[in-house]
Design a protein around this motif. Structure first.
Motif, mmCIF file in Angstrom:
data_model
loop_
_atom_site.group_PDB
_atom_site.id
_atom_site.type_symbol
_atom_site.label_atom_id
_atom_site.label_comp_id
_atom_site.label_asym_id
_atom_site.label_seq_id
_atom_site.Cartn_x
_atom_site.Cartn_y
_atom_site.Cartn_z
ATOM 1 N N CYS A 192 -120.009 -59.063 -64.740
ATOM 2 C CA CYS A 192 -119.661 -60.485 -64.899
ATOM 3 C C CYS A 192 -118.140 -60.643 -64.963
ATOM 4 O O CYS A 192 -117.466 -59.931 -65.699
ATOM 5 C CB CYS A 192 -120.311 -61.023 -66.171
ATOM 6 S SG CYS A 192 -119.803 -62.692 -66.592
ATOM 7 N N ARG A 193 -117.606 -61.614 -64.227
ATOM 8 C CA ARG A 193 -116.153 -61.801 -64.174
ATOM 9 C C ARG A 193 -115.694 -63.046 -64.949
ATOM 10 O O ARG A 193 -114.612 -63.577 -64.699
ATOM 11 C CB ARG A 193 -115.691 -61.858 -62.714
ATOM 12 C CG ARG A 193 -116.024 -60.561 -61.964
ATOM 13 C CD ARG A 193 -115.441 -60.532 -60.586
ATOM 14 N NE ARG A 193 -113.982 -60.405 -60.598
ATOM 15 C CZ ARG A 193 -113.219 -60.431 -59.506
ATOM 16 N NH1 ARG A 193 -113.787 -60.583 -58.320
ATOM 17 N NH2 ARG A 193 -111.908 -60.322 -59.609
ATOM 18 N N CYS A 194 -116.529 -63.496 -65.899
ATOM 19 C CA CYS A 194 -116.166 -64.688 -66.696
ATOM 20 C C CYS A 194 -114.762 -64.571 -67.296
ATOM 21 O O CYS A 194 -114.017 -65.547 -67.311
ATOM 22 C CB CYS A 194 -117.146 -64.864 -67.862
ATOM 23 S SG CYS A 194 -118.643 -65.744 -67.456
ATOM 24 N N ILE A 225 -112.235 -65.402 -64.779
ATOM 25 C CA ILE A 225 -112.360 -66.809 -64.373
ATOM 26 C C ILE A 225 -111.755 -67.723 -65.438
ATOM 27 O O ILE A 225 -111.057 -68.694 -65.132
ATOM 28 C CB ILE A 225 -113.845 -67.145 -64.103
ATOM 29 C CG1 ILE A 225 -114.274 -66.462 -62.803
ATOM 30 C CG2 ILE A 225 -114.087 -68.648 -64.035
ATOM 31 C CD1 ILE A 225 -115.758 -66.387 -62.588
ATOM 32 N N CYS A 237 -116.961 -63.666 -57.649
ATOM 33 C CA CYS A 237 -117.878 -62.773 -58.371
ATOM 34 C C CYS A 237 -119.045 -62.436 -57.447
ATOM 35 O O CYS A 237 -119.710 -63.343 -56.919
ATOM 36 C CB CYS A 237 -118.387 -63.462 -59.634
ATOM 37 S SG CYS A 237 -119.698 -62.523 -60.444
ATOM 38 N N LEU A 266 -121.931 -61.619 -58.040
ATOM 39 C CA LEU A 266 -123.246 -62.071 -58.525
ATOM 40 C C LEU A 266 -123.446 -63.580 -58.350
ATOM 41 O O LEU A 266 -124.562 -64.084 -58.454
ATOM 42 C CB LEU A 266 -123.412 -61.722 -60.008
ATOM 43 C CG LEU A 266 -123.199 -60.266 -60.423
ATOM 44 C CD1 LEU A 266 -123.584 -60.068 -61.878
ATOM 45 C CD2 LEU A 266 -123.998 -59.321 -59.536
ATOM 46 N N PHE A 267 -122.352 -64.293 -58.091
ATOM 47 C CA PHE A 267 -122.394 -65.765 -58.043
ATOM 48 C C PHE A 267 -123.418 -66.271 -57.017
ATOM 49 O O PHE A 267 -123.362 -65.918 -55.833
ATOM 50 C CB PHE A 267 -121.013 -66.314 -57.694
ATOM 51 C CG PHE A 267 -120.974 -67.819 -57.568
ATOM 52 C CD1 PHE A 267 -120.962 -68.625 -58.690
ATOM 53 C CD2 PHE A 267 -120.961 -68.420 -56.313
ATOM 54 C CE1 PHE A 267 -120.932 -70.005 -58.576
ATOM 55 C CE2 PHE A 267 -120.928 -69.808 -56.185
ATOM 56 C CZ PHE A 267 -120.911 -70.601 -57.325
ATOM 57 N N CYS A 283 -126.843 -64.350 -60.238
ATOM 58 C CA CYS A 283 -126.448 -65.273 -61.309
ATOM 59 C C CYS A 283 -126.507 -66.731 -60.847
ATOM 60 O O CYS A 283 -125.748 -67.143 -59.964
ATOM 61 C CB CYS A 283 -125.027 -64.933 -61.783
ATOM 62 S SG CYS A 283 -124.518 -65.897 -63.224
ATOM 63 N N VAL A 314 -126.222 -64.712 -65.717
ATOM 64 C CA VAL A 314 -125.803 -63.387 -66.181
ATOM 65 C C VAL A 314 -124.676 -63.538 -67.206
ATOM 66 O O VAL A 314 -124.538 -62.735 -68.115
ATOM 67 C CB VAL A 314 -125.343 -62.524 -64.983
ATOM 68 C CG1 VAL A 314 -124.755 -61.196 -65.450
ATOM 69 C CG2 VAL A 314 -126.514 -62.287 -64.028
ATOM 70 N N GLY A 315 -123.851 -64.559 -67.054
ATOM 71 C CA GLY A 315 -122.703 -64.740 -67.941
ATOM 72 C C GLY A 315 -122.651 -66.152 -68.508
ATOM 73 O O GLY A 315 -123.288 -67.083 -67.997
ATOM 74 N N MET A 369 -121.921 -69.420 -66.490
ATOM 75 C CA MET A 369 -122.988 -70.009 -65.680
ATOM 76 C C MET A 369 -124.018 -70.707 -66.555
ATOM 77 O O MET A 369 -124.658 -71.671 -66.137
ATOM 78 C CB MET A 369 -123.670 -68.922 -64.833
ATOM 79 C CG MET A 369 -124.675 -69.430 -63.826
ATOM 80 S SD MET A 369 -123.950 -70.512 -62.565
ATOM 81 C CE MET A 369 -123.559 -69.334 -61.257
ATOM 82 N N CYS A 408 -118.430 -71.549 -63.690
ATOM 83 C CA CYS A 408 -119.387 -71.035 -62.698
ATOM 84 C C CYS A 408 -120.490 -72.054 -62.436
ATOM 85 O O CYS A 408 -120.886 -72.267 -61.294
ATOM 86 C CB CYS A 408 -119.984 -69.708 -63.165
ATOM 87 S SG CYS A 408 -118.747 -68.396 -63.240
#
Ligand code: SF4
Length: 363
Positions: free
Chosen positions: A308-310, A313, A323, A325-326, A330, A336-337, A340, A347
């Motif tokens: 996760c790149r929260c 971001i 990301c 997973l976006f 996710c 996932v984070g 989102m 996200c």
């Protein structure tokens, strides 16, 4: 009335034209408020802007900046038999092993409330149970949490506590301003409580520029237009573009409540790390309402999904589509984070409105 509407429409048109045709130096604006992020997307404002105006989403969503260790603490308390009460967004935020939703599926008693006093009512309703309210938020919501604790003390309620992760914005502004040359779109609801004094001081003493903005299309366009125009002088500035709600001194009652019930502490912000003096914890006078103290909550690991790149971001270092997973692993349904999950997260804003191109939505 019709005349006023006509005037507002004309001003919106002028702002749109200016922002669309702007061709000066690059201007970087950071909205430090999840509600601004979502409204800007929902209204299609991004699609109106010249490529020379860049909007960056910052750490303004309280759920997004709260670490996994806080969720772990809440899950721990739920498993000790407490009723956990919270605003809805936190329920699906992943902890190290479980979210509160997953704990609930295992039998934990997790309840969504709409105000901290609802949690206090629950404590009065179930005197044999311990009720913990998850106190997460910026200065916008903290006074309501302080009020619930103050009422609990006055009424002698012995089965109500807060698990605190309250944060204050000043250190976050400083942290983000130091990393990037940014102009802030300050959150109107935070500054309705704390006033604009700190914004003025940031501009005058630390060279940090910003504009307080409201939340309607007209208010957001006006604030962005003022910020871009002021940036041309290359001097630090501050403008309150939301004067119908925000004053220099803010809410005296709200500030007095916070000062009475809470004290500054260091706090962890996802993406930024631990910042001294950026959090609020219950003061000694209200320590009996601190869930960590009453239940001797052990220190939690707080491990987040490494994919996760929260964190990046939230600092404006990358965008949700960066990301991997976006929109795949996710989504708002299977987040996932935290960014989102939350209704204020960047996200989720990109997922819900990322294809917004209909500029007429601004009207
Ligand atoms: Fe984290 Fe999901 Fe956002 Fe990726 S898309 S940064 S996994 S919340």
């Amino acid at each position: 009335m019709e005349q006023v509407q006509q005037q507002v429409r004309q001003e919106i048109e002028r702002a749109k034209e200016y922002l669309r045709n702007y061709d000066g130096e690059q201007v970087n604006l950071m909205e430090v408020c999840g509600t601004h992020t979502h409204e800007i997307f929902r209204l299609g404002i991004r699609s109106l802007l010249s490529p020379k105006i860049r909007l960056i989403s910052g750490p303004g969503c309280p759920v997004c900046v709260t670490g996994a260790d806080f969720i772990d603490e809440a899950v721990y308390l739920a498993k000790q038999g407490a009723i956990i009460t919270t605003f809805g967004d936190l329920v699906r935020v992943p902890g190290t092993k479980q979210s509160l939703a997953e704990a609930r599926a295992d039998g934990a008693d997790i309840r969504v409330v709409y105000a901290p006093v609802d949690a206090l009512d629950l404590a009065l309703q179930y005197p044999e149970r311990q009720v913990v309210f998850l106190s997460v938020g910026f200065e916008t919501t903290t006074p309501a949490e302080c009020l619930a604790v103050k009422m609990a003390k006055e009424q002698g309620v012995r089965n109500f506590t807060l698990l605190t992760a309250n944060k204050t914005m000043l250190q976050a502004y400083r942290a983000m301003a130091n990393k990037n040359k940014l102009i802030f779109l300050y959150p109107g609801h935070v500054h309705a409580i704390i006033g604009t004094g700190i914004c003025r001081e940031l501009a005058e003493r630390e060279g940090i520029s910003g504009v307080v903005s409201g939340f309607t299309a007209y208010e957001l366009l006006a604030a962005i237009t003022v910020a871009v125009k002021k940036a041309q002088a290359n001097e630090p500035f501050f403008v309150n573009a939301y004067p119908r709600v925000v004053s220099e001194e803010g809410s005296l009652a709200g500030k007095a409540l916070m000062e009475e019930v809470m004290v500054p502490c260091s706090a962890y912000w996802r993406g930024i790390g631990v910042m001294e003096g950026s959090g609020l914890a219950l003061s000694d006078a209200y320590a009996e309402f601190d869930a960590r103290k009453r239940f001797a909550v052990p220190e939690m690991e707080g491990r987040e999904n490494p994919a996760c790149r929260c964190g990046e971001i939230l600092q404006g270092k990358c965008l949700p589509p960066d990301c991997p997973l976006f929109g795949k692993a996710c989504t708002p349904e299977h987040a996932v984070g935290a960014c989102m999950v939350s209704g204020e997260g960047t996200c989720s804003a990109f997922y819900l409105y990322g294809n917004t191109t209909v500029e007429e939505k601004v009207l």
